[in-house]
Each structure stands twice: as structure tokens, then as C-alpha cells.
Write a protein that holds these residues in place. Sequence first.
Motif, PDB file in Angstrom:
ATOM      1  N   VAL A   1      12.344  -0.724   6.196  1.00 41.98           N
ATOM      2  CA  VAL A   1      11.044  -1.182   5.709  1.00 41.98           C
ATOM      3  C   VAL A   1      10.452  -2.094   6.785  1.00 41.98           C
ATOM      4  O   VAL A   1      10.825  -3.253   6.905  1.00 41.98           O
ATOM      5  CB  VAL A   1      11.189  -1.944   4.376  1.00 41.98           C
ATOM      6  CG1 VAL A   1       9.845  -2.510   3.923  1.00 41.98           C
ATOM      7  CG2 VAL A   1      11.788  -1.047   3.307  1.00 41.98           C
ATOM      8  N   ASN A   2       9.559  -1.536   7.586  1.00 41.47           N
ATOM      9  CA  ASN A   2       8.927  -2.344   8.641  1.00 41.47           C
ATOM     10  C   ASN A   2       7.606  -2.898   8.140  1.00 41.47           C
ATOM     11  O   ASN A   2       6.801  -2.164   7.555  1.00 41.47           O
ATOM     12  CB  ASN A   2       8.677  -1.497   9.897  1.00 41.47           C
ATOM     13  CG  ASN A   2       7.558  -2.087  10.741  1.00 41.47           C
ATOM     14  OD1 ASN A   2       6.406  -1.652  10.663  1.00 41.47           O
ATOM     15  ND2 ASN A   2       7.872  -3.112  11.503  1.00 41.47           N
ATOM     16  N   ASP A   3       7.388  -4.161   8.358  1.00 45.05           N
ATOM     17  CA  ASP A   3       6.053  -4.731   8.124  1.00 45.05           C
ATOM     18  C   ASP A   3       5.999  -6.120   8.738  1.00 45.05           C
ATOM     19  O   ASP A   3       6.881  -6.942   8.503  1.00 45.05           O
ATOM     20  CB  ASP A   3       5.722  -4.824   6.630  1.00 45.05           C
ATOM     21  CG  ASP A   3       4.226  -4.753   6.393  1.00 45.05           C
ATOM     22  OD1 ASP A   3       3.746  -3.790   5.766  1.00 45.05           O
ATOM     23  OD2 ASP A   3       3.505  -5.667   6.867  1.00 45.05           O
TER      24      ASP A   3
ATOM     25  N   GLY B   1       0.795  -1.230   0.000  1.00 49.38           N
ATOM     26  CA  GLY B   1       0.000   0.000   0.000  1.00 49.38           C
ATOM     27  C   GLY B   1       0.825   1.275   0.000  1.00 49.38           C
ATOM     28  O   GLY B   1       1.848   1.379  -0.689  1.00 49.38           O
ATOM     29  N   LEU B   2       0.387   2.239   0.793  1.00 47.61           N
ATOM     30  CA  LEU B   2       1.042   3.554   0.858  1.00 47.61           C
ATOM     31  C   LEU B   2       2.473   3.453   1.380  1.00 47.61           C
ATOM     32  O   LEU B   2       3.378   4.105   0.860  1.00 47.61           O
ATOM     33  CB  LEU B   2       0.228   4.483   1.760  1.00 47.61           C
ATOM     34  CG  LEU B   2      -1.072   5.019   1.144  1.00 47.61           C
ATOM     35  CD1 LEU B   2      -2.027   5.491   2.239  1.00 47.61           C
ATOM     36  CD2 LEU B   2      -0.775   6.149   0.169  1.00 47.61           C
ATOM     37  N   GLY B   3       2.671   2.645   2.416  1.00 49.50           N
ATOM     38  CA  GLY B   3       3.987   2.544   3.043  1.00 49.50           C
ATOM     39  C   GLY B   3       5.047   2.094   2.062  1.00 49.50           C
ATOM     40  O   GLY B   3       6.179   2.602   2.057  1.00 49.50           O
TER      41      GLY B   3
ATOM     42  N   ALA C   1      -4.236  12.644   6.351  1.00 45.13           N
ATOM     43  CA  ALA C   1      -5.400  11.782   6.117  1.00 45.13           C
ATOM     44  C   ALA C   1      -5.394  11.437   4.634  1.00 45.13           C
ATOM     45  O   ALA C   1      -5.856  12.221   3.806  1.00 45.13           O
ATOM     46  CB  ALA C   1      -6.686  12.504   6.502  1.00 45.13           C
ATOM     47  N   PRO C   2      -4.809  10.284   4.286  1.00 46.40           N
ATOM     48  CA  PRO C   2      -4.704   9.937   2.862  1.00 46.40           C
ATOM     49  C   PRO C   2      -5.966   9.253   2.339  1.00 46.40           C
ATOM     50  O   PRO C   2      -6.776   8.763   3.125  1.00 46.40           O
ATOM     51  CB  PRO C   2      -3.535   8.951   2.849  1.00 46.40           C
ATOM     52  CG  PRO C   2      -3.608   8.262   4.170  1.00 46.40           C
ATOM     53  CD  PRO C   2      -4.200   9.255   5.151  1.00 46.40           C
ATOM     54  N   VAL C   3      -6.098   9.266   1.043  1.00 46.53           N
ATOM     55  CA  VAL C   3      -7.070   8.387   0.390  1.00 46.53           C
ATOM     56  C   VAL C   3      -6.331   7.736  -0.765  1.00 46.53           C
ATOM     57  O   VAL C   3      -5.725   8.432  -1.585  1.00 46.53           O
ATOM     58  CB  VAL C   3      -8.288   9.150  -0.168  1.00 46.53           C
ATOM     59  CG1 VAL C   3      -9.322   8.157  -0.693  1.00 46.53           C
ATOM     60  CG2 VAL C   3      -8.906  10.041   0.895  1.00 46.53           C
TER      61      VAL C   3
ATOM     62  N   SER D   1       5.944  -5.959  15.017  1.00 48.14           N
ATOM     63  CA  SER D   1       4.728  -5.147  15.067  1.00 48.14           C
ATOM     64  C   SER D   1       5.109  -3.778  15.603  1.00 48.14           C
ATOM     65  O   SER D   1       6.014  -3.647  16.437  1.00 48.14           O
ATOM     66  CB  SER D   1       3.707  -5.779  16.017  1.00 48.14           C
ATOM     67  OG  SER D   1       2.660  -4.847  16.259  1.00 48.14           O
ATOM     68  N   VAL D   2       4.401  -2.760  15.152  1.00 42.93           N
ATOM     69  CA  VAL D   2       4.654  -1.405  15.672  1.00 42.93           C
ATOM     70  C   VAL D   2       4.454  -1.333  17.187  1.00 42.93           C
ATOM     71  O   VAL D   2       4.958  -0.425  17.831  1.00 42.93           O
ATOM     72  CB  VAL D   2       3.777  -0.346  14.965  1.00 42.93           C
ATOM     73  CG1 VAL D   2       4.327  -0.045  13.574  1.00 42.93           C
ATOM     74  CG2 VAL D   2       2.314  -0.772  14.889  1.00 42.93           C
ATOM     75  N   GLU D   3       3.741  -2.317  17.733  1.00 39.71           N
ATOM     76  CA  GLU D   3       3.606  -2.372  19.204  1.00 39.71           C
ATOM     77  C   GLU D   3       4.973  -2.514  19.868  1.00 39.71           C
ATOM     78  O   GLU D   3       5.129  -2.201  21.043  1.00 39.71           O
ATOM     79  CB  GLU D   3       2.717  -3.556  19.608  1.00 39.71           C
ATOM     80  CG  GLU D   3       1.273  -3.421  19.129  1.00 39.71           C
ATOM     81  CD  GLU D   3       0.599  -4.784  19.038  1.00 39.71           C
ATOM     82  OE1 GLU D   3       0.327  -5.375  20.096  1.00 39.71           O
ATOM     83  OE2 GLU D   3       0.366  -5.244  17.912  1.00 39.71           O
TER      84      GLU D   3
ATOM     85  N   THR E   1      -0.379   8.997  10.556  1.00 39.02           N
ATOM     86  CA  THR E   1      -1.444   8.794   9.573  1.00 39.02           C
ATOM     87  C   THR E   1      -2.805   8.729  10.236  1.00 39.02           C
ATOM     88  O   THR E   1      -3.116   7.778  10.965  1.00 39.02           O
ATOM     89  CB  THR E   1      -1.192   7.504   8.771  1.00 39.02           C
ATOM     90  OG1 THR E   1       0.154   7.505   8.307  1.00 39.02           O
ATOM     91  CG2 THR E   1      -2.144   7.422   7.584  1.00 39.02           C
ATOM     92  N   ALA E   2      -3.588   9.760  10.011  1.00 34.12           N
ATOM     93  CA  ALA E   2      -4.978   9.767  10.472  1.00 34.12           C
ATOM     94  C   ALA E   2      -5.857   9.251   9.339  1.00 34.12           C
ATOM     95  O   ALA E   2      -5.402   8.463   8.498  1.00 34.12           O
ATOM     96  CB  ALA E   2      -5.376  11.177  10.892  1.00 34.12           C
ATOM     97  N   SER E   3      -7.078   9.690   9.293  1.00 31.92           N
ATOM     98  CA  SER E   3      -7.998   9.223   8.265  1.00 31.92           C
ATOM     99  C   SER E   3      -9.223  10.118   8.265  1.00 31.92           C
ATOM    100  O   SER E   3      -9.589  10.685   9.299  1.00 31.92           O
ATOM    101  CB  SER E   3      -8.416   7.790   8.587  1.00 31.92           C
ATOM    102  OG  SER E   3      -9.591   7.462   7.878  1.00 31.92           O
TER     103      SER E   3
END
Length: 318
Positions: free
Chosen positions: A38-40, A20-22, A193-195, A75-77, A149-151
Motif C-alpha cells: 500500500v503506497n501513499d 480513493g480508487l487505490g 480511464a476511471p470515473v 512518492s512514486v517519483e 491510469t489515464a483519464s
Amino acid sequence: SVQELRYEGQTVVVTGAGGGLGREYAIFFASRGANVVVNDLGASFKGEGGNSSAADKVVEEIKSAGGNAVANYDSVENGDRIIQTAIDAFGRIDVLVNNAGILRDISFKNMKQADWDLIYKVHVFGAYKCARAAWPHFRKQKYGRLISTASAAGLFGSFGQTNYSAAKLALVGFTETLAKEGLKYNILCNVIAPVAASRMTETVMPPDVLAKLKPEWVVPLVAVLSHKSNTKTGAIFEAGAGHIAELRWERANGVHLKADETLTPGAVIAKWKDVVDFSKAEHPQGPLNGLELLEEAYKLPANPKGEELDFSGKVAIV
Ligand code: NAI
């Protein structure tokens, strides 16, 4: 003439960069000279499972194009481990893009506690953990760029997304405060806030719309906000389909009622038109104007108990 933005010598961490965006951010930053983490964790869009191949593929792509990148599968956690990957591999961190995200869409009535908790953990706790680990480095080097990143779901509400909306708007407050705490150290923090078409949106939008929502078109805004030439901080931006715009708070004209026994529900109703009147709206940066109003109207001393009321840049010691 606008010069090409470059990031030589800088390390950029992009969370959730396996797709996606990342993925687009990561590939862009690497193509412009940055060292990229590159985190995922390679989960499903609902946050289930995990797989190192998502991050690996993007790293491979970057390397075969001549760029520098390393993968991180946490995880981002566990944001501290992600930032540690940047330090171990490249010795520094300059830019953090809090991008990782998942969805657990369900009506409020049918939502399970786990749907609420996991959304909070990935979006809010995850962004906190990454930023918290990056912050001492940013402060020490007196440089940092943080994009979260909001929305639109968080800014305006969205049916079936109470968990996601709450988490996404939390990142606005998070950003607004970090912008204030970071300013002195040249740490600039903004929220977008991306789309964009991604696996997150492909189930809810038709193909012809998705074709107009290329994730690549969100990248330039993130590039500008992440660059050393940026001066903007504490701001909210929308980006999608080539439309890029700042968003801000608006305060209605309002009413200033006398603060005594006449301040009743009836007094509010009587002035309701003014409470909701945006004809002379202002765009506040904080609650300070309201306090000034209070001081003016009641001739209160600005500092009644000798305490510092400071919303602008430093933590008051009282
Ligand atoms: P996506 O699902 O394609 O990408 C998100 C990535 O985050 C995935 O690769 C996923 O594996 C990763 N991820 C999920 N949980 C993670 C965790 N705990 N730790 C590390 N990585 C994790 O989705 P998309 O659309 O690219 O979303 C990116 C961000 O933009 C998210 O924060 C999303 O909420 C936000 N967003 C996207 C919109 C859109 O229209 N695509 C709209 C509004 C916000």
C-alpha cells in the motif's frame, strides 16, 4: 460458471492506495489472497504535504480483515523504493497498479510552471519509475501485469486541465509500447480511464452523481486485467458507474495523394472530405497498414535500405 479470481502467492503494488480508487484496489487484492504493498505519501489532492497515516490506515484495515499488506510512504517519483518494499517484504512483484495522482487544475493562461512540472512528475515520471523498477522482475519471472491510469481528460481534453490531460495521455503511449516490449515475457500492460467519486471529483460533481460513481465499481475491471487468466494487452478501457468499455483508435478513410510535385496544400483541400471521412474507418493496431499502402502504391521494396521496420514486438537493430 465464472470462478472467483484469486491472487495467492502474488504480490500486488498499488500506488496512491491510501484513499480513493487505490484503497479499493488494495483492499480487494488482499481479500483475494494477494500480498499488497500500500503506497501513499499522504499528500493533499494538489500534491502538497505528506503523511504516513493514509497508507497505515489501509494496511491496518487489510490486516484486521486477515490479509497481508505493508505500507510504503515514498512518492512514486522514487518508484524504485516502492518496488524494493515489495521485494523486501514478500520476495517478488507480480502486479503493479500505477494509480497515484494529483490535480493542479488551472486555465492554460494562468498556469505556473510548477503546476505543469508537478503533474508531469507524479503521473508520468512516477509511473515510469515504478514500472522501470518492476520491469526486471517481470522479465526474469516471465510474468507481470501492469495497469496504468489515464483519464477522460487525457483522451478527450478537459477545460483547465492541460497539464493533467497531457500527462494522462502520455500513459496511453507508455502502455502501448510496454505492451509490445512485454508480450514475449508474458508482461501484459493496459491503461484505464476511471470515473469515480473521490476527493478528486467531489469538488466538481454534485452528490447525487457522486453516489452513482462508487470507486468499488472500477475494481472488477482492474481485477480482470491484473489476473493471470487475462490475455488482453495494450488496450485502453473506460470504467465508471458500472459501465466498462474498451476504447481504440480509429483511422479515417483518408486519401492517398500522389507523392510528387502535385502534392500541394490545394490537393489536400480538394480531397479534404476523404481525409476526414470515417464511413469506412479502420481500427489500426499500428502504423504498419500505412506502410503497406505505401509499398503497394509505389511498388517500393519493403525494405529499401536493408533496415528492419518493426513496430510490432522487438527493437530493431539497424
Ligand atoms: P485520490 O486523490 O482519492 O487518490 C490518489 C492517491 O494518490 C491519494 O491517496 C494521494 O495521497 C496519492 N498520491 C498523490 N501523489 C502521490 C505520489 N507522488 N506518490 C504516492 N502517492 C501519491 O484520487 P482518485 O480519484 O482515487 O484517483 C486515482 C487515480 O485515478 C489518479 O491517477 C487519478 O488521476 C485517476 N483518475 C480518477 C478519476 C476519478 O473520477 N476519480 C478520473 C480519471 C482519472
